[in-house]
Design an enzyme around this catalytic site. Sequence first.
Site, PDB file in Angstrom:
ATOM      1  N   GLY A  69     -37.352  64.891  50.745  1.00 32.20           N
ATOM      2  CA  GLY A  69     -37.278  64.433  49.366  1.00 32.20           C
ATOM      3  C   GLY A  69     -38.101  65.252  48.389  1.00 32.20           C
ATOM      4  O   GLY A  69     -38.106  64.961  47.194  1.00 32.20           O
ATOM      5  N   HIS A  70     -38.791  66.292  48.854  1.00 35.70           N
ATOM      6  CA  HIS A  70     -39.707  67.039  47.974  1.00 35.70           C
ATOM      7  C   HIS A  70     -39.594  68.535  48.213  1.00 35.70           C
ATOM      8  O   HIS A  70     -40.494  69.127  48.796  1.00 35.70           O
ATOM      9  CB  HIS A  70     -41.139  66.590  48.235  1.00 35.70           C
ATOM     10  CG  HIS A  70     -42.097  66.929  47.139  1.00 35.70           C
ATOM     11  ND1 HIS A  70     -42.768  68.133  47.061  1.00 35.70           N
ATOM     12  CD2 HIS A  70     -42.516  66.217  46.075  1.00 35.70           C
ATOM     13  CE1 HIS A  70     -43.567  68.130  46.011  1.00 35.70           C
ATOM     14  NE2 HIS A  70     -43.431  66.984  45.395  1.00 35.70           N
ATOM     15  N   PHE A  71     -38.724  69.220  47.833  1.00 36.45           N
ATOM     16  CA  PHE A  71     -37.468  68.886  47.159  1.00 36.45           C
ATOM     17  C   PHE A  71     -36.366  69.468  48.020  1.00 36.45           C
ATOM     18  O   PHE A  71     -36.515  70.602  48.474  1.00 36.45           O
ATOM     19  CB  PHE A  71     -37.445  69.501  45.759  1.00 36.45           C
ATOM     20  CG  PHE A  71     -38.613  69.048  44.911  1.00 36.45           C
ATOM     21  CD1 PHE A  71     -38.589  67.796  44.305  1.00 36.45           C
ATOM     22  CD2 PHE A  71     -39.736  69.836  44.750  1.00 36.45           C
ATOM     23  CE1 PHE A  71     -39.659  67.372  43.522  1.00 36.45           C
ATOM     24  CE2 PHE A  71     -40.813  69.413  43.975  1.00 36.45           C
ATOM     25  CZ  PHE A  71     -40.782  68.182  43.362  1.00 36.45           C
TER      26      PHE A  71
END
Length: 153
Positions: free
Chosen positions: A53-55
Amino acid sequence: MSNQLNTMDIKEILKFLPHRYPFLLIDRVLDFTPGETLHAIKNVTINEPFFQGHFPVAPVMPGVLILEAMAQATGLLAFKTMSDEPSNDALYYFAGIDNARFKRVVEPGDQLHFEVKMIKERRGIGVFTGEAKVDGELVCSAEIMCARREIAK
């Protein structure tokens, strides 16, 4: 002081730090001098759970996790300074941070090197400076405090 190289492999690190996957962020200690310095590494791979999720398009290690890894290195230095034996009766907690600065991103494939130095210790509170580097280039620097606390049983 001795010129003997003091190292810690992951088995010994696990004896001192309470963190476990996915939050254990130190892979090896390359050298340390109790009461003075510790040099640790974190191998950053694409398999790190935070990269989902990052990224997803351009994976970057979150700065807060770089600071957490630096704090884990200070915890190891604190344990090695105060006592050579791991304790089930006390932990070193991340107690504060000052002057944190980020200079570049950390990406999959990087190897983070942490250099932490003990500045002082008083009444169970340790004050440290730390730097994180990749390929000799400064990634992050900060002043970190950790506190030794007895574990309530």
